[in-house]
Design an enzyme around this catalytic site. Sequence first.
Site, mmCIF file in Angstrom:
data_model
loop_
_atom_site.group_PDB
_atom_site.id
_atom_site.type_symbol
_atom_site.label_atom_id
_atom_site.label_comp_id
_atom_site.label_asym_id
_atom_site.label_seq_id
_atom_site.Cartn_x
_atom_site.Cartn_y
_atom_site.Cartn_z
ATOM 1 N N ALA A 65 48.951 -15.727 31.427
ATOM 2 C CA ALA A 65 48.440 -15.241 32.714
ATOM 3 C C ALA A 65 49.129 -15.901 33.907
ATOM 4 C CB ALA A 65 46.927 -15.429 32.771
ATOM 5 N N CYS A 75 44.656 18.207 55.173
ATOM 6 C CA CYS A 75 44.179 18.000 53.797
ATOM 7 C C CYS A 75 43.702 19.315 53.194
ATOM 8 C CB CYS A 75 43.050 16.974 53.795
ATOM 9 S SG CYS A 75 42.159 16.906 52.229
ATOM 10 N N CYS A 126 39.711 19.257 52.418
ATOM 11 C CA CYS A 126 38.651 19.158 53.424
ATOM 12 C C CYS A 126 37.986 20.526 53.623
ATOM 13 C CB CYS A 126 39.220 18.649 54.757
ATOM 14 S SG CYS A 126 39.350 16.837 54.851
ATOM 15 N N HIS A 150 36.463 12.997 54.103
ATOM 16 C CA HIS A 150 37.819 12.639 53.685
ATOM 17 C C HIS A 150 38.011 11.124 53.563
ATOM 18 C CE1 HIS A 150 42.169 13.522 53.353
ATOM 19 N NE2 HIS A 150 42.385 12.489 54.147
ATOM 20 N N ASN A 182 41.846 10.544 39.103
ATOM 21 C CA ASN A 182 42.942 9.632 39.423
ATOM 22 C C ASN A 182 42.701 9.152 40.840
ATOM 23 O OD1 ASN A 182 44.373 10.087 36.999
ATOM 24 N ND2 ASN A 182 45.259 11.954 37.838
ATOM 25 N N GLY A 188 49.087 8.107 40.823
ATOM 26 C CA GLY A 188 49.598 9.478 40.836
ATOM 27 C C GLY A 188 48.703 10.469 41.539
ATOM 28 N N SER A 239 47.621 12.744 44.287
ATOM 29 C CA SER A 239 48.465 13.348 45.311
ATOM 30 C C SER A 239 47.702 13.632 46.604
ATOM 31 C CB SER A 239 49.143 14.607 44.766
ATOM 32 O OG SER A 239 48.203 15.453 44.154
ATOM 33 N N HIS A 295 41.748 12.503 49.504
ATOM 34 C CA HIS A 295 40.386 13.048 49.621
ATOM 35 C C HIS A 295 39.649 12.779 48.296
ATOM 36 C CE1 HIS A 295 37.614 15.951 51.691
ATOM 37 N NE2 HIS A 295 37.051 15.812 50.489
ATOM 38 N N HIS A 348 38.204 13.102 45.054
ATOM 39 C CA HIS A 348 38.103 14.236 44.128
ATOM 40 C C HIS A 348 38.473 13.834 42.718
ATOM 41 C CE1 HIS A 348 42.488 14.278 44.594
ATOM 42 N NE2 HIS A 348 42.557 15.117 43.563
ATOM 43 N N GLN A 371 39.043 15.790 38.533
ATOM 44 C CA GLN A 371 39.504 17.020 37.902
ATOM 45 C C GLN A 371 38.770 17.253 36.589
ATOM 46 O OE1 GLN A 371 43.736 17.960 37.951
ATOM 47 N NE2 GLN A 371 44.181 16.022 38.954
ATOM 48 N N HIS A 408 30.790 8.348 26.710
ATOM 49 C CA HIS A 408 30.993 7.155 27.537
ATOM 50 C C HIS A 408 32.036 7.455 28.598
ATOM 51 C CE1 HIS A 408 33.612 7.113 23.992
ATOM 52 N NE2 HIS A 408 34.532 6.563 24.768
ATOM 53 N N LYS A 423 49.805 -4.222 36.609
ATOM 54 C CA LYS A 423 50.293 -4.389 35.241
ATOM 55 C C LYS A 423 51.114 -3.146 34.888
ATOM 56 C CE LYS A 423 50.687 -5.107 30.818
ATOM 57 N NZ LYS A 423 51.608 -6.114 30.293
ATOM 58 N N PHE A 424 52.340 -3.366 34.398
ATOM 59 C CA PHE A 424 53.176 -2.254 33.971
ATOM 60 C C PHE A 424 53.041 -2.064 32.466
ATOM 61 C CE2 PHE A 424 54.996 -3.293 38.017
ATOM 62 C CZ PHE A 424 55.467 -2.096 38.503
ATOM 63 N N TYR A 448 57.721 -2.896 25.806
ATOM 64 C CA TYR A 448 56.997 -3.239 24.584
ATOM 65 C C TYR A 448 55.754 -2.358 24.412
ATOM 66 C CZ TYR A 448 54.366 -5.559 20.996
ATOM 67 O OH TYR A 448 53.668 -5.793 19.849
ATOM 68 N N GLU A 449 55.056 -2.125 25.522
ATOM 69 C CA GLU A 449 53.822 -1.348 25.453
ATOM 70 C C GLU A 449 54.087 0.093 25.021
ATOM 71 O OE1 GLU A 449 54.702 -3.526 27.665
ATOM 72 O OE2 GLU A 449 53.001 -4.733 28.301
ATOM 73 N N GLN A 462 49.599 -4.380 25.820
ATOM 74 C CA GLN A 462 49.569 -5.847 25.856
ATOM 75 C C GLN A 462 48.848 -6.276 27.117
ATOM 76 O OE1 GLN A 462 51.288 -7.931 28.144
ATOM 77 N NE2 GLN A 462 50.866 -9.857 27.138
HETATM 78 O O1 LIG Z 1 58.672 -9.416 30.573
HETATM 79 P P1 LIG Z 1 58.787 -8.928 31.995
HETATM 80 O O2 LIG Z 1 60.073 -8.197 32.272
HETATM 81 O O3 LIG Z 1 58.507 -9.986 33.016
HETATM 82 O O4 LIG Z 1 57.591 -7.873 32.148
HETATM 83 C C1 LIG Z 1 57.701 -6.500 31.928
HETATM 84 O O5 LIG Z 1 57.895 -6.183 30.549
HETATM 85 C C2 LIG Z 1 56.837 -6.532 29.653
HETATM 86 C C3 LIG Z 1 57.180 -5.982 28.287
HETATM 87 O O6 LIG Z 1 57.347 -4.577 28.290
HETATM 88 C C4 LIG Z 1 55.485 -5.998 30.138
HETATM 89 O O7 LIG Z 1 54.455 -6.548 29.342
HETATM 90 C C5 LIG Z 1 55.232 -6.331 31.597
HETATM 91 O O8 LIG Z 1 54.045 -5.689 32.028
HETATM 92 C C6 LIG Z 1 56.431 -5.865 32.444
HETATM 93 O O9 LIG Z 1 56.216 -6.191 33.813
HETATM 94 O O1 LIG Z 2 46.903 17.027 39.291
HETATM 95 P P1 LIG Z 2 47.527 16.075 40.273
HETATM 96 O O2 LIG Z 2 46.526 15.164 40.913
HETATM 97 O O3 LIG Z 2 48.401 16.761 41.275
HETATM 98 O O4 LIG Z 2 48.512 15.160 39.384
HETATM 99 C C1 LIG Z 2 48.168 13.942 38.801
HETATM 100 O O5 LIG Z 2 47.230 14.090 37.737
HETATM 101 C C2 LIG Z 2 47.673 14.846 36.603
HETATM 102 C C3 LIG Z 2 46.599 14.777 35.539
HETATM 103 O O6 LIG Z 2 46.320 13.445 35.171
HETATM 104 C C4 LIG Z 2 49.011 14.318 36.062
HETATM 105 O O7 LIG Z 2 49.494 15.240 35.085
HETATM 106 C C5 LIG Z 2 50.059 14.171 37.165
HETATM 107 O O8 LIG Z 2 51.207 13.554 36.649
HETATM 108 C C6 LIG Z 2 49.457 13.327 38.300
HETATM 109 O O9 LIG Z 2 50.389 13.190 39.346
#
Ligand SMILES: O=P(O)(O)O[C@H]1O[C@H](CO)[C@@H](O)[C@H](O)[C@H]1O
Ligand SMILES: O=P(O)(O)O[C@H]1O[C@H](CO)[C@@H](O)[C@H](O)[C@H]1O
Lengths: 339, 339
Positions: free
Chosen positions: B28, B51, B54, B113, B153, B159, B161, B164, B166, B168, B296, B311-312, B316-317, B323
């Site tokens: 961490a 929007c 709206c 909004h 979302n 993502g 867009s 407002h 909402h 889906q 749930h 977190k990306f 690996y993920e 992870q």
């Molecule tokens: O190891 P890095 O480059 O710092 O971190 C990146 O890659 C890792 C492995 O895919 C991921 O767990 C991290 O979330 C990402 O930011």
């Molecule tokens: O439908 P939206 O809000 O335009 O789009 C968003 O939600 C969708 C459903 O999760 C995804 O497929 C899109 O990649 C995301 O940008």
Amino acid sequence: MNTDLQDYSHKRLNILTGEWVLVSPHRAKRPWQGQNEVVSNEKRPSYDESCYLCAGNTRINGEINPNYQDVFVFTNDFAALQSDSKTFLVEDGLMVAQSETGICKVICFSPDHSKSLADMKPAEIQKVVFAWQREFKELAQNPNINYVQIFENKGAVMGCSNPHPHGQIWSQSTLPNEVDKKNTHQLNYFNKNNSSLLGDYLTQELEKNERIIFQNNDFVVLVPFWAIWPFEAMIVPKKVQPDILTMSDNEALNFAEAIAVLTKAYDKLFNTSFPYSSGIHQAPTNGQANNHWHWHMSFYPPLLRSASVKKFMVGYEMFGSPQRDITAETAVKMLRELI
Amino acid sequence: MNTDLQDYSHKRLNILTGEWVLVSPHRAKRPWQGQNEVVSNEKRPSYDESCYLCAGNTRINGEINPNYQDVFVFTNDFAALQSDSKTFLVEDGLMVAQSETGICKVICFSPDHSKSLADMKPAEIQKVVFAWQREFKELAQNPNINYVQIFENKGAVMGCSNPHPHGQIWSQSTLPNEVDKKNTHQLNYFNKNNSSLLGDYLTQELEKNERIIFQNNDFVVLVPFWAIWPFEAMIVPKKVQPDILTMSDNEALNFAEAIAVLTKAYDKLFNTSFPYSSGIHQAPTNGQANNHWHWHMSFYPPLLRSASVKKFMVGYEMFGSPQRDITAETAVKMLRELI
Ligand SMILES: O=P(O)(O)O[C@H]1O[C@H](CO)[C@@H](O)[C@H](O)[C@H]1O
Ligand SMILES: O=P(O)(O)O[C@H]1O[C@H](CO)[C@@H](O)[C@H](O)[C@H]1O
């Protein structure tokens, strides 16, 4: 080519994982008012004194990088897996956990801070392939390591925390989810047909010639029928090989050429250093023959329409299935023109 | 509490999907030099003339939104699933596809909004819950619809867009991947034990009281043992119910309170409008009893350490397993203090 697949919403089966992708060809023209990614086309210097991966610089733990000339490998200073960890199993009713030990490494592809694989010659990339082979071989000999995941995160949008050209190797005692799925599906097919699932698929793709981006004597670059990411692609060896170890030097060069061709085409697509995560899926290092395995390298790039508009795998994708708008066949046409 | 789980790298089993998450508690404190998200704490106006969600505004297809007072539902103008699509099956060797039809809707949570669920009172959120119930009921009656995915979302980083408030609803003829996994695991457990997998898990969590964020008479908000996202949480009804239809009005109000409490805590955590994807997993609408299902709602928020560092789930993920660095138990402590 079945034209229904270009006109109507449908799902396609990933034969390696058993999972589906939802394809919505009619949706490619949806307007985008969402987040734009920051695009940096700024040229980096060949050496950056603040970069902890450049040759001669000091890393966070005080170690000094050697004055390396091509490839440099070291153990990750912030490894997600510990090698000296305790072994334990928790089975407390419905709470199930177990220790996972492993070794995480970082592999610098070049001392040149300004480069990426797309800027490197096949002969230079071949040295990266050799390093992958060396590391794989060494880790495979470790009795606590049963799987080796080689991968690269390229670009800030893919969570890459340092633009210096580098990838990672996480190796561990058990099979991660995605590998476990591919292991099962390849094994079932092999037991039933006594041939390679991916090999038979490749034969079919080569006959159809609808999703092939590039090929040389030993490798095919294609967009799989079940691709999830807009410009996802896969490099598959023509010969059935369980892992990267059996590659000859010449095969390694042809593999390097396939990587070079694909990453260069990616960079041309939106005129930007194309972000992606790439990874090699191969046989477990469990000491068995693993004849059902056919190794391959996949590229998962997030960009959708331009350097600044990416596909978000959120909401429906997290709770349901992955979803794509442009079809694999449209993507391959766009990529093929850039070779 | 097993302290090994706070000290050593390990993996935990998601009993609902059968998949594992890799946990690296020791990691961490890794430094972050990667991408920072753009944080906008700018207050939005209550009405935005540009929007398309709206009240009174015109959407891209020319339709005018009614002057709605609380919740407003319409069919998605750029639906990923088509309802009038052809039905077909492709089984061309190892290329397998089939048509997928469905109906996609958008549901505005409020005409205001500037708001999000975190700014709304339980009685206002209850109206959203009623709309989910109405839509679920109507879609469930459609013979071509066998599953209804309700989700949201929130935030540009997820993502979304349009800011407002909402969510889906995507409904379709077959079960998406994630639902299929949960269907199988709940069914297997039910057939073996004649009780609800999630119900039995909930009993265990309530006894331990280690991962509970909040509870009222009808609902528990907890961080599941196998959580993937740093501050992932789950709202579970105490009574075993296959879907949201059986909720009484009072249960709907308690569900709304649980949503209000969790989303408000999220906003306080990093002092920002907390992005996430949320979704309700429930029984298929296939006309069967589905007694093995226990519905749930899950929240998958991407932020890791601050409003700008997420977190990306990459490299690996994507190729291995999800992870996480901070443990579920640490996350729950941080969230519980904000209630
Ligand atoms: O190891 P890095 O480059 O710092 O971190 C990146 O890659 C890792 C492995 O895919 C991921 O767990 C991290 O979330 C990402 O930011
Ligand atoms: O439908 P939206 O809000 O335009 O789009 C968003 O939600 C969708 C459903 O999760 C995804 O497929 C899109 O990649 C995301 O940008």
